[in-house]
Design a protein around this motif. Structure first.
Motif, PDB file in Angstrom:
ATOM      1  N   THR A  18       4.818   2.928 -12.801  1.00 65.46           N
ATOM      2  CA  THR A  18       3.448   2.359 -12.245  1.00 65.46           C
ATOM      3  C   THR A  18       3.202   1.094 -13.173  1.00 65.46           C
ATOM      4  O   THR A  18       2.925  -0.121 -12.776  1.00 65.46           O
ATOM      5  CB  THR A  18       2.454   3.039 -12.095  1.00 65.46           C
ATOM      6  N   TYR A  26      -1.842   0.164  -7.341  1.00 62.64           N
ATOM      7  CA  TYR A  26      -2.131   1.326  -8.111  1.00 62.64           C
ATOM      8  C   TYR A  26      -2.885   2.353  -7.484  1.00 62.64           C
ATOM      9  O   TYR A  26      -2.672   3.497  -7.847  1.00 62.64           O
ATOM     10  CB  TYR A  26      -3.114   0.924  -9.096  1.00 62.64           C
ATOM     11  N   ARG A  27      -3.659   2.198  -6.705  1.00 63.15           N
ATOM     12  CA  ARG A  27      -4.596   3.386  -5.819  1.00 63.15           C
ATOM     13  C   ARG A  27      -3.536   4.013  -4.803  1.00 63.15           C
ATOM     14  O   ARG A  27      -3.530   5.257  -5.101  1.00 63.15           O
ATOM     15  CB  ARG A  27      -5.681   2.694  -4.937  1.00 63.15           C
ATOM     16  N   ILE A  68      -4.531  -3.710  -7.369  1.00 63.67           N
ATOM     17  CA  ILE A  68      -5.495  -2.481  -7.297  1.00 63.67           C
ATOM     18  C   ILE A  68      -4.981  -1.829  -6.094  1.00 63.67           C
ATOM     19  O   ILE A  68      -5.043  -0.415  -6.155  1.00 63.67           O
ATOM     20  CB  ILE A  68      -7.102  -2.912  -7.013  1.00 63.67           C
ATOM     21  N   VAL A  69      -4.657  -2.473  -4.943  1.00 66.29           N
ATOM     22  CA  VAL A  69      -4.193  -1.490  -3.975  1.00 66.29           C
ATOM     23  C   VAL A  69      -2.892  -0.751  -4.240  1.00 66.29           C
ATOM     24  O   VAL A  69      -2.914   0.434  -3.885  1.00 66.29           O
ATOM     25  CB  VAL A  69      -3.898  -2.432  -2.544  1.00 66.29           C
ATOM     26  N   ARG A  78      -0.350   5.462  -8.276  1.00 65.24           N
ATOM     27  CA  ARG A  78      -0.793   6.011  -9.423  1.00 65.24           C
ATOM     28  C   ARG A  78      -0.360   7.607  -9.554  1.00 65.24           C
ATOM     29  O   ARG A  78       0.087   7.790 -10.952  1.00 65.24           O
ATOM     30  CB  ARG A  78      -2.293   5.902  -9.747  1.00 65.24           C
ATOM     31  N   LYS A 120       0.754  -1.050   0.034  1.00 72.38           N
ATOM     32  CA  LYS A 120       0.055   0.136   0.053  1.00 72.38           C
ATOM     33  C   LYS A 120       1.003   1.212   0.164  1.00 72.38           C
ATOM     34  O   LYS A 120       0.662   2.393  -0.494  1.00 72.38           O
ATOM     35  CB  LYS A 120      -0.963  -0.107   1.353  1.00 72.38           C
TER      36      LYS A 120
END
Length: 353
Positions: A83, A175-176, A172-173, A179, A75
């Motif tokens: 990325t 990238y968030r 997903i985590v 990003r 995270k």
């Protein structure tokens, strides 16, 4: 500092805040927030692993632990590249985690050693280009845990599905969280900067060789829990000598004292203690700010599981022995390897040719 900001602090940061409080009221407030953070973290970790086990089987609870580590660490941590390429790296890492441990276990000690060398090197090469991030503590540890808690047939199939879904969730985590970070460097730079003259490259190779070889030695001697020796070696094969010595000084006494405390608790508490040893250890780790104390409490869960497999005496003895041997071996192996490679690189360098 807000309540949420204090929750983001690590153990050392929270304890420093408590220690430097100007008034007793501030100290009490910071202490309660610190305890709340530990409670929230433990509750979340338990719920996550229990949920993963309920879906993919109790024998795959270790895969849930590995996935939890990845979600919590990545995270905030990154690979130091753009990325898009980072997500590709994450996919490769999970592919190795899904297949590498199973293949290594199926090849026997010697064949498994070569498989482990390849997998651990790739994991380190791809995820630990920035040595200061210490990503090997998550990525290689995850590999070793899956190797030590092997799965076959239906259990392996369920584990693969769980890790595949976990890979998607982690991406997903990741990238968030990353990003908006801008890196000009790409995965191609990893290959361009690979060199035996580089301390980073020497460390990456040494980590793979050192961890895999100590586990092979343990298995050739027909001793249980070879991953313990591998994890101990991994924890001290560090690119900075001062850090390696500090880890060795903390890990050996920590596991020795951990074995003594675990034995005392086993004698004093009812047999149901084994079911809660991991929770007790987790709380202890949450309260610990130094590596030695973290090593002590980290040993509780491992010995509790091993007690059911090899008995109390074997769990305590091999936990202590593997950590002593693995820590000392890892530190001496890295020094020896570094000296050998440095001499070879010096002889083959254009300046000395």
């Amino acid at each position: 500092m807000t309540f949420y900001q204090e929750l983001q602090l690590n153990q050392a940061g929270s304890k420093a805040l408590i220690r430097n409080s100007a008034t007793n009221r501030e100290k009490i407030r910071h202490t309660w927030i610190y305890l709340a953070k530990i409670t929230i973290t433990m509750a979340f970790c338990m719920a996550f692993v229990m949920g993963f086990s309920a879906i993919f089987g109790n024998d795959n609870s270790i895969a849930g632990v590995v996935l939890l580590l990845f979600l919590m660490v990545f995270k905030n941590a990154d690979f130091g590249i753009c990325t898009k390429h980072s997500l590709a790296v994450m996919g490769i890492i999970f592919a190795i985690l899904m297949t590498g441990p199973r293949l290594a276990n199926s090849f026997g000690p010697v064949g498994g050693m070569f498989m482990n060398i390849g997998c651990i090197f790739l994991l380190t090469f791809l995820s630990c280009h920035n040595m200061l991030m210490s990503n090997q503590s998550t990525v290689v540890l995850g590999y070793l845990l899956l190797y030590g808690y092997d799965a076959t047939r239906k259990t392996f199939a369920m584990r693969s599905i769980g890790l595949l879904l976990g890979a998607v969730a982690t991406m997903i985590v990741f990238y968030r969280g990353h990003r908006n970070r801008s890196y000009k460097r790409t995965i191609k730079d990893f290959f361009k900067e690979f060199s035996l003259h580089s301390s980073r490259t020497k460390w990456q190779i040494a980590l793979a060789l050192g961890v895999a070889s100590i586990m092979c030695a343990v298995e050739l001697l027909h001793l249980p829990r070879s991953m313990w020796a591998g994890i101990a070696a991994m924890s001290v094969i560090l690119p900075f000598e001062k850090d390696a010595k500090g880890r060795t000084k903390g890990r050996i006494p920590g596991n020795l004292l951990g074995g003594i405390v675990f034995l005392a608790l086993y004698i004093l508490l009812p047999p149901s203690f084994l079911s809660y040893a991991g929770i007790i250890g987790g709380i202890g780790v949450g309260l610990s700010a130094t590596y030695g104390w973290q090593s002590l409490f980290n040993s509780f869960g491992a010995m509790a599981v091993a007690t059911g497999l090899i008995g109390l005496e074997g769990a305590i003895f091999f936990r202590i022995m593997h950590n002593i041997c693995g820590s000392l071996y890892g530190q001496f192996f890295y020094k020896f390897f570094d000296n050998c490679v440095s001499r070879f690189a010096k002889k083959t360098s254009p300046e000395t040719a």
